[in-house]
Design a protein around this motif. Sequence first.
Motif, PDB file in Angstrom:
ATOM      1  N   GLU A  26       0.793  -1.223   0.000  1.00 28.89           N
ATOM      2  CA  GLU A  26       0.000   0.000   0.000  1.00 28.89           C
ATOM      3  C   GLU A  26       0.830   1.280   0.000  1.00 28.89           C
ATOM      4  OE1 GLU A  26      -2.147  -2.884   2.921  1.00 28.89           O
ATOM      5  OE2 GLU A  26      -0.088  -2.356   2.343  1.00 28.89           O
ATOM      6  N   ALA A  27       2.141   1.183   0.025  1.00 28.87           N
ATOM      7  CA  ALA A  27       2.983   2.370   0.228  1.00 28.87           C
ATOM      8  C   ALA A  27       2.746   3.454  -0.816  1.00 28.87           C
ATOM      9  CB  ALA A  27       4.461   1.968   0.258  1.00 28.87           C
ATOM     10  N   GLY A  49       3.320   4.230   9.692  1.00 31.18           N
ATOM     11  CA  GLY A  49       3.491   3.195   8.680  1.00 31.18           C
ATOM     12  C   GLY A  49       2.811   3.637   7.403  1.00 31.18           C
ATOM     13  N   ASN A  50       1.893   2.829   6.896  1.00 31.56           N
ATOM     14  CA  ASN A  50       1.113   3.199   5.716  1.00 31.56           C
ATOM     15  C   ASN A  50      -0.313   3.583   6.075  1.00 31.56           C
ATOM     16  OD1 ASN A  50       3.125   2.966   3.727  1.00 31.56           O
ATOM     17  ND2 ASN A  50       2.895   0.733   3.709  1.00 31.56           N
ATOM     18  N   THR A  51      -0.490   4.041   7.318  1.00 29.65           N
ATOM     19  CA  THR A  51      -1.782   4.572   7.764  1.00 29.65           C
ATOM     20  C   THR A  51      -1.666   6.087   7.866  1.00 29.65           C
ATOM     21  OG1 THR A  51      -2.423   2.567   8.953  1.00 29.65           O
ATOM     22  CG2 THR A  51      -3.404   4.638   9.701  1.00 29.65           C
ATOM     23  N   ILE A  52      -2.632   6.774   7.268  1.00 29.02           N
ATOM     24  CA  ILE A  52      -2.636   8.237   7.251  1.00 29.02           C
ATOM     25  C   ILE A  52      -3.798   8.739   8.107  1.00 29.02           C
ATOM     26  CG2 ILE A  52      -2.621  10.302   5.803  1.00 29.02           C
ATOM     27  CD1 ILE A  52      -0.362   8.262   5.197  1.00 29.02           C
ATOM     28  N   VAL A  53      -3.499   9.681   9.009  1.00 30.32           N
ATOM     29  CA  VAL A  53      -4.520  10.289   9.854  1.00 30.32           C
ATOM     30  C   VAL A  53      -4.527  11.791   9.583  1.00 30.32           C
ATOM     31  CG1 VAL A  53      -5.337  10.660  12.214  1.00 30.32           C
ATOM     32  CG2 VAL A  53      -4.103   8.550  11.633  1.00 30.32           C
ATOM     33  N   ALA A  54      -5.709  12.348   9.324  1.00 29.56           N
ATOM     34  CA  ALA A  54      -5.848  13.795   9.109  1.00 29.56           C
ATOM     35  C   ALA A  54      -6.974  14.294  10.023  1.00 29.56           C
ATOM     36  CB  ALA A  54      -6.156  14.102   7.650  1.00 29.56           C
ATOM     37  N   ARG A  55      -6.649  15.196  10.940  1.00 30.10           N
ATOM     38  CA  ARG A  55      -7.608  15.648  11.954  1.00 30.10           C
ATOM     39  C   ARG A  55      -7.878  17.141  11.838  1.00 30.10           C
ATOM     40  NH1 ARG A  55      -7.800  13.038  17.022  1.00 30.10           N
ATOM     41  NH2 ARG A  55      -7.545  15.057  18.036  1.00 30.10           N
ATOM     42  N   THR A  56      -9.146  17.497  11.984  1.00 31.54           N
ATOM     43  CA  THR A  56      -9.459  18.910  12.186  1.00 31.54           C
ATOM     44  C   THR A  56      -9.350  19.196  13.677  1.00 31.54           C
ATOM     45  OG1 THR A  56     -11.842  18.591  12.511  1.00 31.54           O
ATOM     46  CG2 THR A  56     -11.066  18.879  10.238  1.00 31.54           C
ATOM     47  N   GLU A  57      -8.962  20.399  14.017  1.00 26.68           N
ATOM     48  CA  GLU A  57      -8.859  20.805  15.425  1.00 26.68           C
ATOM     49  C   GLU A  57      -9.492  22.181  15.557  1.00 26.68           C
ATOM     50  OE1 GLU A  57      -4.741  20.375  16.459  1.00 26.68           O
ATOM     51  OE2 GLU A  57      -4.891  18.187  16.540  1.00 26.68           O
ATOM     52  N   LEU A  58     -10.830  22.176  15.443  1.00 26.56           N
ATOM     53  CA  LEU A  58     -11.595  23.416  15.402  1.00 26.56           C
ATOM     54  C   LEU A  58     -12.215  23.760  16.747  1.00 26.56           C
ATOM     55  CD1 LEU A  58     -13.381  22.644  12.009  1.00 26.56           C
ATOM     56  CD2 LEU A  58     -11.360  24.081  12.359  1.00 26.56           C
ATOM     57  N   GLY A  59     -11.986  22.916  17.739  1.00 30.50           N
ATOM     58  CA  GLY A  59     -12.540  23.187  19.065  1.00 30.50           C
ATOM     59  C   GLY A  59     -14.006  22.831  19.201  1.00 30.50           C
ATOM     60  N   ARG A  60     -14.522  22.006  18.283  1.00 38.16           N
ATOM     61  CA  ARG A  60     -15.923  21.572  18.412  1.00 38.16           C
ATOM     62  C   ARG A  60     -16.081  20.692  19.654  1.00 38.16           C
ATOM     63  NH1 ARG A  60     -16.138  25.208  14.718  1.00 38.16           N
ATOM     64  NH2 ARG A  60     -16.646  24.648  12.553  1.00 38.16           N
ATOM     65  N   ASP A  61     -17.321  20.591  20.145  1.00 37.61           N
ATOM     66  CA  ASP A  61     -17.535  19.802  21.358  1.00 37.61           C
ATOM     67  C   ASP A  61     -17.758  18.326  21.066  1.00 37.61           C
ATOM     68  OD1 ASP A  61     -20.007  19.993  20.197  1.00 37.61           O
ATOM     69  OD2 ASP A  61     -21.049  20.756  21.981  1.00 37.61           O
ATOM     70  N   ARG A  62     -17.792  17.948  19.793  1.00 38.74           N
ATOM     71  CA  ARG A  62     -17.950  16.538  19.415  1.00 38.74           C
ATOM     72  C   ARG A  62     -17.010  16.222  18.262  1.00 38.74           C
ATOM     73  NH1 ARG A  62     -24.148  17.014  18.303  1.00 38.74           N
ATOM     74  NH2 ARG A  62     -23.231  18.896  17.419  1.00 38.74           N
ATOM     75  N   ARG A  63     -16.607  14.944  18.210  1.00 34.29           N
ATOM     76  CA  ARG A  63     -15.687  14.514  17.150  1.00 34.29           C
ATOM     77  C   ARG A  63     -16.178  13.202  16.546  1.00 34.29           C
ATOM     78  NH1 ARG A  63     -10.641  15.331  15.228  1.00 34.29           N
ATOM     79  NH2 ARG A  63     -10.276  17.009  16.745  1.00 34.29           N
ATOM     80  N   ALA A  64     -16.152  13.150  15.208  1.00 35.47           N
ATOM     81  CA  ALA A  64     -16.439  11.920  14.482  1.00 35.47           C
ATOM     82  C   ALA A  64     -15.132  11.363  13.926  1.00 35.47           C
ATOM     83  CB  ALA A  64     -17.416  12.185  13.341  1.00 35.47           C
ATOM     84  N   VAL A  65     -15.035  10.057  13.897  1.00 31.68           N
ATOM     85  CA  VAL A  65     -13.902   9.373  13.259  1.00 31.68           C
ATOM     86  C   VAL A  65     -14.446   8.667  12.021  1.00 31.68           C
ATOM     87  CG1 VAL A  65     -12.017   7.730  13.552  1.00 31.68           C
ATOM     88  CG2 VAL A  65     -12.883   8.998  15.534  1.00 31.68           C
ATOM     89  N   ILE A  66     -13.858   8.961  10.867  1.00 37.25           N
ATOM     90  CA  ILE A  66     -14.330   8.376   9.605  1.00 37.25           C
ATOM     91  C   ILE A  66     -13.137   7.680   8.957  1.00 37.25           C
ATOM     92  CG2 ILE A  66     -15.406   8.825   7.374  1.00 37.25           C
ATOM     93  CD1 ILE A  66     -16.697  11.310   8.589  1.00 37.25           C
ATOM     94  N   ALA A  67     -13.249   6.373   8.775  1.00 40.40           N
ATOM     95  CA  ALA A  67     -12.088   5.572   8.388  1.00 40.40           C
ATOM     96  C   ALA A  67     -12.386   4.648   7.219  1.00 40.40           C
ATOM     97  CB  ALA A  67     -11.606   4.745   9.583  1.00 40.40           C
ATOM     98  N   GLY A  68     -11.317   4.314   6.494  1.00 39.98           N
ATOM     99  CA  GLY A  68     -11.427   3.353   5.398  1.00 39.98           C
ATOM    100  C   GLY A  68     -10.089   2.705   5.128  1.00 39.98           C
ATOM    101  N   HIS A  69     -10.110   1.429   4.739  1.00 40.82           N
ATOM    102  CA  HIS A  69      -8.849   0.749   4.449  1.00 40.82           C
ATOM    103  C   HIS A  69      -8.497   0.905   2.970  1.00 40.82           C
ATOM    104  CE1 HIS A  69     -10.548  -2.890   2.472  1.00 40.82           C
ATOM    105  NE2 HIS A  69     -11.516  -2.819   3.372  1.00 40.82           N
TER     106      HIS A  69
END
Length: 364
Positions: A26-27, A49-69
């Motif tokens: 997957e590289a 490794g070959n996992t990419i994480v991209a986060r918003t940091e807007l100070g919202r009071d809730r966070r969703a995690v949306i993932a896919g292989h």
Amino acid sequence: MPLDPTLSAVELTRAICDVPSVSGEEAVLADLIENAVAGHQHLRVTRHGNTIVARTELGRDRRAVIAGHIDTVPINGNVPTRDVLVDGVEHLWGRGTVDMKAGVAVQLKLAVELADPALDVTWIWYDNEEVAASRNGLGLLAAEHPELLTGDFAILGEPSDGEVEGGCNGTLRVVVRTSGVRAHSARAWIGENAIHGAAPILARLAEYRPRDVEVDGLVYREGLNAVRITGGIAGNVIPDACEVEVNYRFAPSKSVEQAVEHVRSVFSGFPVEVTDASAGARPGLDAPLAQGFVAAVGATPRPKYGWTDVARFSALGIPAVNYGPGDPHLAHHDEERVPLAQIIAVEEGLRAWLTGGTGGAAGA
């Protein structure tokens, strides 16, 4: 050639599918995804490794995690992709279109475009989902950097026909053994045939009636099946050992320990060795964010019969669902294909929820 998230979700799916990424390879695709999300001020990008994480940091009071292989099963002449017409419906055909690069493309497009979502979002693209759990990129991330998986609700872009599939069944594999005595097959009465001794095991499986189990309003279908049988060393030797491998798919209301106890009771009198076990995940649809999500995408939730990585989120106490384009029955199929309209519909559904449209994240 770099990935261009400004393309339509359909064309981005095509581009991603045309980059081979069989498990362990997957590289190249991981590099392309990292480059596509890097440099956007609203995203903090981390690579493991070959996992990419991209986060918003807007100070919202809730966070969703949306993932896919990002990995696929091996290619069998079905790359590059091509357009096909099936029963008058336009599809994109090729390896990964269903499992699950259409979902990956939708996620990548929205991650880049939605700079001001109604809640903070952690986007994850991970490797090695189609192989041994010990290599699973999401599992490794959870073990080494659990802080990157924290959230109030999670969505896994696994193919669900554009519908919402809550939770998932658990899965258990065991080996049930019989033993005998070796002898020359011309004098079989001197020995004891272990394969013949497995007949009661197969009879119990043939007579077994799996249950339908309701969990939090969704009905999960269980299953207990022989998936492999081995025994014997030569064509003229009575076998002294036989193994029947059995797979149990159990409703998420059961723990792994309860599933093991149940299987041992079915095969009472025989040695049973547990070789693999993964807990299921309850639907989690009573969570406020989940309810807002279901309303925003206009779906009627249904159960997920197979095991998916929603169980990893459930183990962390995060309610999770499956939501992605593609018919699960065509996952891994040589005729793997996804309707173009379904890719667009999933993009629109996620966008509506994340931007706080009617019934969306802002109103959940």
